[in-house]
Structures are given as C-alpha cells and as structure tokens.
Write an enzyme that holds these catalytic residues in place. Structure first.
Site, PDB file in Angstrom:
ATOM      1  N   ARG A 141      62.229  76.606   2.392  1.00 19.35           N
ATOM      2  CA  ARG A 141      61.131  76.531   1.723  1.00 19.35           C
ATOM      3  C   ARG A 141      59.769  76.216   2.361  1.00 19.35           C
ATOM      4  O   ARG A 141      58.941  77.081   2.834  1.00 19.35           O
ATOM      5  CB  ARG A 141      61.172  75.916   0.207  1.00 19.35           C
ATOM      6  N   ASP A 142      59.603  74.807   2.564  1.00 16.42           N
ATOM      7  CA  ASP A 142      58.543  74.554   3.122  1.00 16.42           C
ATOM      8  C   ASP A 142      58.490  75.031   4.678  1.00 16.42           C
ATOM      9  O   ASP A 142      57.152  75.220   4.958  1.00 16.42           O
ATOM     10  CB  ASP A 142      58.464  72.870   3.080  1.00 16.42           C
ATOM     11  N   HIS A 154      58.841  61.858   4.065  1.00 12.04           N
ATOM     12  CA  HIS A 154      58.591  63.104   4.296  1.00 12.04           C
ATOM     13  C   HIS A 154      57.487  63.015   5.270  1.00 12.04           C
ATOM     14  O   HIS A 154      56.089  62.834   4.900  1.00 12.04           O
ATOM     15  CB  HIS A 154      58.157  64.015   3.167  1.00 12.04           C
ATOM     16  N   HIS A 196      55.071  64.471   8.712  1.00  6.52           N
ATOM     17  CA  HIS A 196      54.922  65.463   9.593  1.00  6.52           C
ATOM     18  C   HIS A 196      54.572  64.952  11.062  1.00  6.52           C
ATOM     19  O   HIS A 196      54.208  63.658  11.253  1.00  6.52           O
ATOM     20  CB  HIS A 196      53.760  66.283   8.936  1.00  6.52           C
ATOM     21  N   CYS A 236      51.120  72.656   6.877  1.00  8.12           N
ATOM     22  CA  CYS A 236      50.132  72.587   5.795  1.00  8.12           C
ATOM     23  C   CYS A 236      49.131  73.508   5.641  1.00  8.12           C
ATOM     24  O   CYS A 236      48.216  73.267   6.625  1.00  8.12           O
ATOM     25  CB  CYS A 236      49.877  71.067   5.633  1.00  8.12           C
ATOM     26  N   ASN A 270      56.621  69.855   9.947  1.00  5.89           N
ATOM     27  CA  ASN A 270      57.706  68.831   9.578  1.00  5.89           C
ATOM     28  C   ASN A 270      58.251  68.069  10.649  1.00  5.89           C
ATOM     29  O   ASN A 270      58.578  68.827  11.778  1.00  5.89           O
ATOM     30  CB  ASN A 270      58.553  69.191   8.660  1.00  5.89           C
TER      31      ASN A 270
END
Length: 302
Positions: A15-16, A207, A209, A240, A249
């Site tokens: 997804r991300d 989470h 990055h 992002c 990430n």
C-alpha cells in the site's frame, strides 16, 4: 533498557510503498507480493487503500487485490480508509483492520487533507464507529511526529495532543511516524514518550523513513523503550508525496537484519524476504532500496 525479545513487523509495501508509483502496477503483481511477504513470515501486511482513484490511481484495483489474495490464518490484513465512503467500500472485502490517519502538524494537515487536525479527527468518528460495529480493528497513523516540511520540528506536546484525540476517538493502537525521515533517536523517543501518555507500549508502533539515513538508529531507540511493533516496507518502497525530498520507508530487509543480529525473534525468513523484495524491484525495473538485500544478492551471485 527494556529491549523486547520478539518484534512484529507490519509490511506496508503493497500500500504505502506502491501508492506513488507513476506507472501502473498490475493487481496480479500486488497479489504476488502479498503472497511472498506472508510466505516469508510476515504476520501483518498493509494491503491497499480505499481512496478516490482520481487522487491515488495506483490503488484503484483495491477490490481486485483483496479478492485475489489467498489469505493465511494468523495474518492480519489492513487497509487505509480515509472516510466513511472508503470504509463502506472496504467492508465488502473484509479487512482485519482499517487505518485512519492524522498529522501532528497543522500545516501538514491543511496541505494534505485541507482541514485542521481536530477537523480530520471529527471526520473519522463515523468511520471508527462503523468499524467497531463490524468487529474490525482500528489503527491510527500519526504522521509528522518529529518533523514537518512546512513547520519544521514538531514539539512532543503536539504528538501528545494528537494521541489524545486518537484515543478519544476509539482508535485501538497508533503509529508514531517520522513521515519525512528527519528524526533522530532522542527526538523519536520524545515523540514515543508523548504517545505513551495515552497509549500503552503494546499499542504503539514505530514508522520511520530513511531520508537522512536515521531509520535504523531510530528503530533501535524505540526498541530501547520497549516498542515491539514496527512498520517497514519491503525493498524500501514508498515516500511521501507531500514532503519534497522524502525517501521511502525503511526497508523491511534492513530492519530484520538488525533485529536478528540483536538476537530478537521476528518469525521472518530473511532469505525469503530478500526474494520478495527482489521480485517487486524487478517488476518496477530498479534495484532494491535495501542495503541488506543488495549485499545478500551480490553474495549469492558470487
């Protein structure tokens, strides 16, 4: 230090990681990636999102992906639902958990979803109520908890404020996200401490990055506080769209290598995970974003 002996990872790659890819990624490829991740031992996978195809065309195949997966017992499949319409669309696909999101930065909230932090939380009230009525768990993604591309450094008080709103909303667990990858260990720990004012350690995940190369250091800093749940993305996929220069990430392969090197159990087969990353990287036509994967693949090649 209270370093956990076991860590559970949520791979957000499907997804991300893929949502900002400019070229369409076929649903069959996404499904194969999910299958490879769960075969490698991942017990939590963020699969897709239910947003307008106008804004995120890469996720327009959400129903196809969810319907095409072969689900494994003991694996939690989560999806992003930005509003009630998205939740209602997701409901037919029976996710185990939905994800709602808000920022610790007012400026980021306005730029990202055109409303204040408080207004964004208000929008999620019917979503959370509907999810709970359907017996679906709710996770809250808290973005920009240490830095914002518009406001700069974010005070821990802002993180505590957002965590309190999430708790009041009925969100069961939250992600402390360094969305633009500017965090350093002490700042990350301060953001986690602020979150712990409202949530227990078992309800908090990290989470991170890797924009400034700090993601693994920040992971270690969170581990030292007892955090045992982290989000990462196979092959370091993602970024992002609202944060210029923000890279992906932290790679799941790199986090697993760190954890295994510390004697921490993950239940993940690193070699199988590297293969999953190599698969999606090949499909995207570029090298893996994981340093560990590149090193191990080079070693295999002799």
């Amino acid at each position: 230090m209270n370093i956990p002996t076991r860590v559970q990872l949520i791979d957000v790659g499907p997804r991300d990681g893929l949502q900002n890819e400019k070229q369409p990624v076929p649903a069959t490829v996404k499904i194969e990636l999910v299958h490879r991740l769960q075969a490698a031992g991942l017990k939590e996978i963020e699969v897709t999102s239910y947003v307008s195809p106008k804004w995120v065309p890469q996720m327009a195949d959400n129903h196809d992906v969810m319907a095409g997966m072969s689900r494994r017992s003991g694996v939690r499949y989560s999806v992003l639902t930005p509003n009630l319409k998205g939740f209602e669309a997701a409901l037919q696909d029976k996710p185990d958990e939905i994800v709602v999101f808000a920022a610790a930065s007012e400026a980021f909230s306005q730029k990202n979803i055109n409303c204040s932090i408080a207004e964004s939380i208000e929008r999620f009230v019917p979503v959370v109520e509907a999810a709970k009525a359907a017996g679906i768990r709710v996770r809250g993604a808290m973005s920009c908890t240490v830095g914002c591309p518009y406001e700069g450094e974010i005070a821990p008080e802002r993180v505590a404020y957002l965590a309190g709103l999430m708790k009041g909303l009925g969100v069961q667990r939250v992600d402390v996200a360094d969305t633009i990858g500017v965090g350093t260990p002490r700042k990350v720990q301060a953001a986690i401490e602020a979150t712990l004012q409202h949530y227990g350690i078992d309800e908090v995940s990290g989470h991170f990055h890797d924009t400034y190369g700090q993601a693994l250091s920040n992971t270690l800093a969170a581990l030292e506080m007892g955090v045992w749940n982290f989000q990462s993305s196979v092959s370091g996929l993602g970024g992002c769209p609202y944060a210029k220069g923000a890279t992906g990430n932290v790679a799941t392969e790199d986090v697993v290598y760190l954890l295994h090197g510390m004697g921490i159990d993950t239940g993940i087969d690193l070699d199988a995970l590297v293969d999953a990353g190599a698969y999606i990287s090949e499909q995207l036509g570029r090298p893996s974003g994981s340093r560990v994967a590149r090193a191990l693949l080079a070693k295999r090649a002799g």
